[in-house]
Design an enzyme around this catalytic site. Structure first.
Site, PDB file in Angstrom:
ATOM      1  N   GLU A  65      32.869  53.401  42.402  1.00  0.00           N
ATOM      2  CA  GLU A  65      34.147  53.183  43.088  1.00  0.00           C
ATOM      3  C   GLU A  65      35.264  54.031  42.506  1.00  0.00           C
ATOM      4  O   GLU A  65      36.087  54.585  43.224  1.00  0.00           O
ATOM      5  CB  GLU A  65      34.547  51.697  43.023  1.00  0.00           C
ATOM      6  CG  GLU A  65      33.786  50.817  43.994  1.00  0.00           C
ATOM      7  CD  GLU A  65      32.415  50.409  43.496  1.00  0.00           C
ATOM      8  OE1 GLU A  65      32.050  50.778  42.362  1.00  0.00           O
ATOM      9  OE2 GLU A  65      31.697  49.713  44.231  1.00  0.00           O
ATOM     10  N   HIS A  80      32.329  37.654  42.638  1.00  0.00           N
ATOM     11  CA  HIS A  80      32.374  38.203  43.988  1.00  0.00           C
ATOM     12  C   HIS A  80      33.177  37.316  44.931  1.00  0.00           C
ATOM     13  O   HIS A  80      33.036  37.424  46.140  1.00  0.00           O
ATOM     14  CB  HIS A  80      30.943  38.385  44.533  1.00  0.00           C
ATOM     15  CG  HIS A  80      30.198  39.482  43.827  1.00  0.00           C
ATOM     16  ND1 HIS A  80      28.904  39.809  44.133  1.00  0.00           N
ATOM     17  CD2 HIS A  80      30.579  40.319  42.838  1.00  0.00           C
ATOM     18  CE1 HIS A  80      28.509  40.807  43.351  1.00  0.00           C
ATOM     19  NE2 HIS A  80      29.497  41.121  42.557  1.00  0.00           N
TER      20      HIS A  80
END
Lengths: 327, 471
Positions: free
Chosen positions: A60, A129
């Site tokens: 990322e 998450h």
């Protein structure tokens, strides 16, 4: 007007903007051949080729940085994070580069980039998450933070975000992709910084964004059975925030409950509460209430997971407190 | 020894100020020159620096409050000093001596490290509630419905909405029983008291606005005289039905000062006015050439050239760079030109210092900067004081000519009109020309007609031969 899903609305927004402007491209993990982890980019690789729908490695920080560089030289990247939880490894690119370069270059470089992807808890994906990071990004001057609750808002705001010359953090509701809403056909833009009344009412103002708008609408339905009319105000963008709309509503109702799915401490709802007390002091009949997730990392067990997040009954209870209906 | 700090005079014309922001907290150490607060005066936000060394023991004024010049705003002293007596004194008789006799109890209280706000004992009677105890109810906990505190003279506990509604409906809050947590009077209690009906039970919620509109007809007027007033009610600003012919917009601090100062100036100074047209064609040509040379490095306006010409004309006729001092005429050795700048809700006059010594480009850049910051209310006190002559220009609005009120203590102000295309007589022929009309207002105590006329000749000479502005 067609009733379409939130997922389809986002797909339409990106397709329309890519047809309109050859500088727009999408980059992220699994956005091409896999059609997106949440299928938001369904079919876009076939239409726009690998030159404009770019599958990135699991890195990322790297592809967010490439996006910032591409924006500096005039392209308009859409960087998809598989979820915003993963943006944390790219946050240096977002906060220190995307949000700062316009200022640090004395206006020489605009950064017309959109960081988008789902945020907020889904179902049993664990504490790492299940986070709601909007308050992190809303804290940063130089970023705009958009959190649509409906398919119509998702489409109109994503189109505006892509055309914006500044970095936009566009956080989608992870559990909203299948939700449907009437979406106007064609090139309809929704301005960033303009909120929306999702339900009109005279007794109390509920302020919520993204998924919590739906929770508030359900709570409002339940409270209406007792004759309590809630006004649900959806700011749609957290930064800039449509303070005027919230103030107008609270001035009318005299009571305010702010509902957010994030954690309580320094959550964005605290900023909303500050604005409300500052501008509506004389109109308030009760302390401003906040409903948030519990102040813990998300548990994995389903029953606890539900317990931690704001539920309809939590909103109903807060409304009754603000109306002095429960001692 | 602890002492009371009064609000100092932060601009030459201020009589009161709004304490915008405390930059130090109670318990903070301060040294001479330290900034402790920002104060909005009639013209700008000013820095309030302390002159003494010590510890800020008590802040007496909440942010946002308007304070008279000299009125107590804080108590400064040594750490741990007891300020009870001083607080009582400061709040008992405000707006008198700024540094009244400090009466200090000799014995020092033990000083805690906790925030000083909580340590200071509350003053007697009704001291300003700067450190009012916060509502301790945890926001997400269910609050037990306690009976109202049995303290007859105590503060009425009411929600802000209940207070404004009480004013609107003419309800005396002291007679109302609160049904909220801790006996707080809430909207429904006021409505119930007004309607004579019992407070609605836990099922019905009255709509927020419908009942509030009910005309207050049957109750006697005497209830109104005893009602507990709230300090600021948004609802009071809404005009009554039938009284909608006008509205009163509260005057800002700046507006009040403008009203006062201009009334004084126009009333007390014997004004007279001199007008003359100026051939502006050379000026416009000169300006165009300057701007061509400057390119994208800036722009010179007509007004920048006027400022320079005013400054040089004051050098040529120094009698006009002066003020009336009652028993003397003060002639200034330096030339500081004030430039009237319109801002939201008023105007301000930033000063171009030593304008006679500065180049035209420097003046242009300075005026632009001052005007920009004036519009944002970002000027410092020294930037709006000390001018010796003022220029007011309405040419950009198409005003052909006007006369200005003097800006005391200055003896002259120049009102500048627009540059107009106009027929002029040159060499016996009527031809197209450019004219600008200027009007000089003079203080007759300082400037006589012939003196003013001489100044205008010098000014016109400079502007009509604009190259001389560059010399």
């Amino acid at each position: 007007m067609a009733v379409i899903s939130y997922r389809e609305a986002l797909n339409q927004a990106m397709r329309e903007e890519m047809e309109r402007d050859a500088n727009v491209f999408v980059m992220g993990e699994e956005v091409g051949h896999y059609n997106g982890a949440y299928k938001v980019t369904q079919g876009m690789l076939q239409r726009f080729s690998e030159r404009r729908i770019i599958d990135a490695p699991i890195a990322e920080m790297g592809f967010a940085g490439i996006g910032v560089g591409a924006a500096m030289v005039g392209l308009r990247p859409i960087i998809e994070f598989m979820t915003f939880n993963f943006s944390l490894v790219a946050i240096d690119q977002i906060v220190n580069n995307a949000a700062k370069i316009y200022q640090m270059s004395a206006g020489q470089f605009h950064i017309p980039i959109v960081f988008r992807g789902p945020g907020g808890p889904a179902v049993q994906v664990g504490s790492q998450h299940s986070q709601s990071l909007e308050s992190f990004y809303a804290h940063v001057p130089g970023l705009k933070v958009v959190m649509p609750s409906t398919a119509a808002d998702a489409k109109g705001l994503l189109k505006t975000a892509i055309r914006d010359d500044n970095p936009v953090v566009f956080i989608e509701g992870e559990t909203l992709y299948n939700s449907t809403w009437e979406v106007p056909d064609g090139d309809v833009l929704i301005p960033i910084g303009k909120g929306d009344i999702k339900r009109a009412g005279s007794d109390i103002t509920l302020v919520a964004w993204s998924k919590m708008v739906w929770t508030c609408l359900d709570a409002a339905k339940e409270l209406a059975k007792d004759g309590i009319e809630c006004e649900v105000v959806d700011p749609r963008t957290l930064r800039p925030l449509d303070v005027d709309l919230i103030v107008e509503s609270v001035t009318k109702t005299g009571r305010c409950v702010i509902v957010e799915i994030g954690w309580p401490v320094a959550g964005f709802g605290a900023e909303v509460a500050y604005q409300v007390q500052k501008h509506c002091l004389d109109a308030l009949d009760a302390p401003i209430e906040r409903v948030t997730s519990e102040d813990v990392p998300m548990p994995y067990a389903k029953n606890l997971e539900d317990e931690v997040q704001p539920q309809v009954h939590d909103v109903v209870a807060a409304v009754k407190r603000a109306l002095y209906l429960e001692a | 020894m602890a002492q009371i700090l009064g609000l100092p005079k932060l601009s030459p014309t201020m009589e009161e100020g709004v304490l915008v922001k405390w930059t130090k907290k109670e318990g903070d150490k301060v040294a001479p020159g330290d900034l402790i607060a920002e104060v909005e005066t009639d013209k700008a936000n000013m820095d309030f620096n302390v002159e003494d060394e010590g510890v800020l023991l008590k802040l007496l004024v909440a942010e946002g409050a308007t304070v008279k010049l000299g009125a107590p705003v804080a108590i400064i002293g040594k750490a741990g000093e007891d300020v009870t007596a001083l607080v009582a004194q400061a709040t008992g008789k405000p707006a008198t001596a700024p540094k009244a006799e400090p009466k200090v109890e000799p014995k020092a209280e033990p000083k805690m490290d906790a925030p000083a706000a909580a340590a200071a004992p509350p003053a007697q009677n009704d001291a300003p509630a700067y450190n009012e105890a916060p509502n301790n109810s945890p926001p997400n906990n269910v609050v037990a419905n306690k009976p109202p505190p049995a303290n007859p003279g105590a503060k009425v506990l009411a929600s802000p909405l209940a207070k404004s509604l009480a004013v609107e409906l003419g309800v005396d809050l002291r007679t109302v029983t609160g049904s909220g947590p801790g006996g707080r009077i809430v909207e429904r209690d006021v409505k119930a008291a007004r309607g004579g009906a019992p407070a609605p039970a836990a099922d019905v919620v009255p709509a927020a606005d419908s009942e509030a509109e009910a005309p207050a007809a049957d109750d006697g007027a005497d209830t109104k005289s005893t009602m507990v007033l709230t300090t600021r009610s948004a609802r009071q600003l809404v005009p009554d039905a039938g009284a909608g012919d006008y509205e009163d917009l509260p005057a800002s601090n700046m507006r009040k000062r403008i009203a006062q100062r201009l009334t004084e100036a126009k009333r007390d100074i014997p004004h007279f006015y001199l007008q003359r047209p100026i051939d502006a064609a050379p000026l416009m040509g000169f300006r165009a050439r300057l701007n061509e040379l400057l390119g994208d490095r800036g722009k010179v306006s007509v007004n920048d050239l006027v400022i320079k010409a005013v400054a040089l004309a004051l050098r040529r006729v120094p009698e006009c760079n002066a003020s009336w001092e009652g028993d003397a005429i003060r002639r200034y050795h330096r030339v500081h030109v004030g430039v009237a700048v319109a801002i939201e809700d008023g105007l301000v006059t930033p000063v171009v210092r030593d304008a006679d010594q500065k180049g035209i480009g420097a003046i242009a850049a300075e005026v632009r900067d001052l005007a920009d910051r004036a519009k944002k209310r970002g000027l410092k006190g020294h930037e709006i004081t000390g001018s010796t002559f003022t220029v007011s220009n309405l040419g950009m609005f198409g005003i052909e000519r006007f006369t200005a009120i003097l800006n005391p203590p200055e003896a002259g102000i120049l009102a500048v009109g627009a540059v107009l295309d106009t027929p002029v007589v040159a060499g016996g022929q009527v031809v197209a020309g450019k004219r600008m009309t200027v009007s000089m207002s003079c203080d007759h105590r300082v400037i006589d007609g012939a003196t003013g006329a001489r100044w205008l000749i010098a000014f016109a000479d400079l502007l009509e031969k604009p190259e001389s502005l560059a010399l």
